[in-house]
Design an enzyme around this catalytic site. Structure first.
Site, mmCIF file in Angstrom:
data_model
loop_
_atom_site.group_PDB
_atom_site.id
_atom_site.type_symbol
_atom_site.label_atom_id
_atom_site.label_comp_id
_atom_site.label_asym_id
_atom_site.label_seq_id
_atom_site.Cartn_x
_atom_site.Cartn_y
_atom_site.Cartn_z
ATOM 1 N N HIS A 94 0.794 -1.384 -0.051
ATOM 2 C CA HIS A 94 -0.083 0.092 0.013
ATOM 3 C C HIS A 94 0.717 1.271 -0.018
ATOM 4 C CE1 HIS A 94 -3.263 -2.945 1.294
ATOM 5 N NE2 HIS A 94 -4.073 -1.821 0.558
ATOM 6 N N GLY A 95 2.049 1.129 0.546
ATOM 7 C CA GLY A 95 2.774 2.432 0.492
ATOM 8 C C GLY A 95 4.137 2.228 1.295
#
Lengths: 380, 470
Positions: B325-326
């Site tokens: 996701h990041g």
């Protein structure tokens, strides 16, 4: 066939429900636009005249002072309402006025209109704000698009927004971009795009706390003391004005230098919109009078229009020769606005000028006085 | 170009008309590929090169793996090329700066002064999606589940197909390439169902997610100034926004693909009605979970190597999917907590939770989800701690100087509750199917009313999809 019927059913259902929803969209509360307009609509038969214009009008013209001065001059019982709204531009003013006139006011005899410029450019980089959306009814949108032909080239930050590979090239490029902006806002307004939260807040969100409140409006018939404006920008502008005293003097000197100029309204002014505005006011049974505030600008186009007989009447309060008492820095709050003392002074001068106008034309101040009109006074 | 923009509607309408007016399959695929690249170029044409790079690498890698069936070492080498190419892209553009800065901070903490390079690269939209998608192609060939694409055009269209290019769902090569073999026919397109799905996705994104965005931003920009109510409303709103935003995009992607005659996999299955964290993750971003299951969990041994190894694999997969996701400590921490809960649910916690009534289980899931979402959404661990503290123990006694405490708009709570109720009824009563099965006239009339009621709720502050940042 059935698919076509389905499409028709879609369009019919959409249009019916959409019209019902759009009818519920409230005016935007920003800068008192809603409260001030709705107050007037609720008290339309209390007033003989309105001032309509920008913040120069909102902060600069005091109805109670004006009424009292007019009474001193032998015209008692006259009541005027200040419909100035901060940041109200050319076509927004037209749209608001149309809304007032559409209510068919019987008592309204005079519309004092601040410097009609018909500037159709949308200056904010982000055009999607409620004020812009609200005035973009189809008629005003078309008027604004039409008026773009008289606009000067926009500043670089707007020209950048108007650049598009689809309509690149030529002087018309930015005009096409600007037209698209107006159309987008018109569509947003016509279909009520994004107005749900505002409708919800209006009907279910508790009491309206928009500034100024109806009580504050009633107390001063729409005038607001600029020193009480809660917007942080107002105080900041005042502080800058106080900190740079020479700037105002320079502006005034520049204004005085430019005052004699008379630009050609045939080039760069939307005469059609002006004539239409005058006709609409008269059709509603009122008489328009244009005026220019003292804010350090030469307003040469208004003088040109007046000289050429395009304006029914012009009260040029910007003229240094006629109203030098409105120039001193001490009566101003910032570069664009008078302080409360300045507002008192301007309101008195406005009443005196109006009285002079009435004497010159022989017209009654109020509609109910029309039966008792004396013969027109001799012109000087 | 966002799916909710007017210009996309015109763009897509033109694509629909041209697509269905082309009679032969190959020209139609060429047209779709060019349209897809044009769609992506709307963001930044320079990053088209990365898509082409990823496609070309996997074209050769897939062919190489297939050519060396029976020679695992050479197959591994070709697979290594695919992994290095795609994960290298992802690592460079998405993770390099994070790991560089983290390493520098760590070295500084150890007392070793070091200045490591930072690339400051812009994250190309959709890179996490299309690299994973492309990897599925070479991985499936490697695992013997797929034959290479029949031609380069098919592979390029699989990677670049615009409905799913920038934010999924993450389509597997084995479920899409077959659809390109034969010409799609209009008779197979469920137009009304696709229109409903597109409309629902539009509402989720434009009317709900974007409307909630400014309030959420105000809460997370001033984490030390929010009171308990604002903190709960902020995370509740973010929970709604995240779901509306991503599932809305997915709905519209699936609908667009369906209208063009292609089927994309389901990505959400009413996750907020889940009764355990494990179930929630089976129903949220289904295609990402599936990808990690097939290409990480199973190759690591899955559940075949004992309970402890199975739990470790599970934990690792969830931490990795959080990092997907990041690049940030907040994502890692969020992933670790979720992974831990999922592992615990497989152990004693799971049987304890099962004894709770359904409402209690629902509350358990939402409590964990909401509290951990503060970490996911916050700009820093400290910010997350501030908001979590406000949620659990009350807000700060005094708002810091120069900070404005966010106000909770009156419509937030009714909107979220209303949306949740509609969501429940929508799922339970299968309204999507029922609406699509109405007669054309009734369908048109209901859609007309629904569109007219939705338009006033379109946000005036359109924001990019949250998952574009991942």
């Amino acid at each position: 066939m059935r698919a076509a019927l389905g499409v028709l059913a879609f369009l019919a259902a959409f249009l019916v429900v959409n019209r019902m929803v759009v009818a519920k969209v409230p005016m935007p509360p920003e800068s008192g636009l809603r409260t001030k307009t709705e107050f007037l609509l609720d008290h339309l038969e209390d007033y003989d005249a309105i001032w309509i214009g920008s913040s120069a009008t909102l902060y600069g013209l005091r109805p109670k002072v004006f009424n009292a001065e007019l009474a001193k001059l032998g015209r008692p019982g006259f009541r005027i309402y200040n419909l100035g709204v901060g940041g109200m531009g050319s076509f927004e003013t037209v749209a608001v006025l149309r809304r007032i006139l559409a209510a068919k006011p019987k008592r309204l005899a005079w519309v004092f209109y601040e410097e009609p410029a018909f500037d159709a450019l949308l200056w904010y980089p982000d055009i999607v704000n409620q004020r812009y959306i609200h005035w973009h009814d189809m008629r005003t949108t078309m008027d604004a698009i039409d008026a773009l032909q008289f606009s000067e080239k926009p500043p670089p930050y707007k020209q950048e927004q108007y650049t598009s590979p689809w309509w690149a090239g030529g002087d018309g490029e930015w005009r096409r971009g600007a037209s698209r902006e107006h159309l987008e806002l018109g569509l947003r307004r016509e279909f009520g795009v994004g107005q749900g939260p505002r409708i919800f807040e209006r009907y279910f969100g508790g009491p309206d706390t928009a500034w100024p409140t109806p009580e504050e409006i009633a107390a001063a018939d729409g005038w607001m003391d600029i020193a009480l404006d809660p917007a942080p920008g107002a105080k900041k502008a005042h502080d800058l004005y106080v900190a740079n005293p020479k700037k105002w003097d320079k502006m005034v000197a520049h204004m005085i230098k430019l005052e004699p100029k008379r630009p050609d309204p045939g080039k760069g002014y939307d005469l059609d919109s002006l004539r239409q505005l005058i006709a609409e006011i008269r059709a509603a049974g009122a008489e328009p009078i244009m005026y220019t505030p003292q804010r350090g600008l030469p307003s040469t186009m208004m003088m040109s229009l007046s000289d050429r007989g395009e304006l029914p009447a012009l009260f040029p309060f910007h003229l240094s020769t006629e109203y030098p008492e409105l120039i001193p820095r001490e009566v101003h709050y910032d570069e664009g606005h008078l302080n409360s003392e300045g507002a008192t002074l301007w309101s008195e001068r406005f009443a005196q000028r109006f009285d002079q106008h009435l004497r010159e034309t022989g017209l009654p101040a109020r509609k109910q006085d029309s039966s008792a009109v004396a013969a027109p006074a001799k012109k000087d | 170009m966002l799916f909710v923009e007017f210009r996309f509607l015109f763009f897509f309408a033109a694509i629909l008309v041209v697509n269905w007016s082309i009679r032969r399959n190959t020209p139609r695929k060429v047209f779709l590929l060019i349209s897809s690249y044009a769609f992506y170029a709307g963001w930044d044409w320079r990053f088209l090169g990365l898509i082409w790079f990823s496609t070309i690498v996997d074209w050769f890698a897939g062919a190489g793996i297939h050519r060396h069936i029976g020679n695992r070492a050479k197959q591994r080498a070709w697979l290594g090329l695919s992994l290095a190419g795609n994960l290298g892209l992802l690592g460079t553009f998405k993770y390099f700066d994070f790991f560089s800065q983290t390493a520098q901070e760590f070295l500084g903490w150890l007392g070793v002064g070091a200045s490591l390079p930072v690339l400051n690269l812009v994250l190309p939209v959709g890179i996490s999606f299309y690299t994973f998608q492309t990897l599925s192609y070479s991985l499936d060939i490697y695992f013997g589940k797929l034959k290479p694409a029949r031609n380069f055009l098919d592979l390029a269209l699989f990677v670049g197909f615009f409905p799913q290019l920038v934010a999924g769902p993450i389509v597997l090569a084995k479920e899409f390439l077959g659809q390109l073999d034969e010409k799609r026919t209009r008779s197979h397109v469920r137009v009304r169902w696709a229109l409903v799905l597109f409309f629902v996705g539009f509402i989720k994104k434009s009317c709900l997610s974007d409307a909630l965005s400014p309030f959420i931003e105000s809460v997370y920009l001033a984490p030390d100034a929010v009171d308990s109510f604002a903190a709960w409303m902020g995370v509740l709103a973010f929970s709604g926004q995240l779901y509306f935003d991503f599932s809305g995009y997915t709905d519209m992607a699936i609908a667009c693909a369906a209208l063009l005659g292609y089927k994309l996999p389901k990505n959400f299955d009413a996750p907020y009605l889940s009764l355990s964290m494990g179930e929630l993750w089976k129903r949220w971003h289904i295609t990402l979970g599936r990808w990690f299951f097939e290409y990480v969990y199973v190759p690591l041994g899955g559940s075949r190597r004992g309970v402890a190894r199975s739990m470790w694999n599970l934990w690792l997969v969830f931490v990795l999917s959080a990092i997907w996701h990041g690049a940030g400590m907040t994502y890692i921490l969020w992933g670790v907590i979720h992974a831990t809960f999922i592992v615990l649910e497989r152990m004693s916690l799971g049987s304890w939770i099962k004894r709770l009534p359904a409402l209690g289980r629902l509350l358990y899931v939402h409590f964990i989800w909401l509290v951990t979402l503060t970490i996911f959404r916050s700009h820093s661990i400290q910010g997350a701690l501030d908001i979590t503290k406000s949620m659990l123990f009350g807000g700060p006694a005094q708002v810091p100087d120069g900070v404005t405490a966010p106000l909770v708009p009156s419509w937030i709570l009714p909107t979220l509750l209303g949306a949740f109720l509609v969501h429940v009824v929508w799922q339970k009563a299968e309204l999507e199917r029922r609406w699509a099965e109405l007669s054309p006239e009734a369908f048109g009339a209901v859609l007309g009313v629904a569109v007219a009621l939705a338009i006033p709720w379109i946000s005036t502050n359109p924001a990019p999809y949250i998952y574009f940042a991942f």
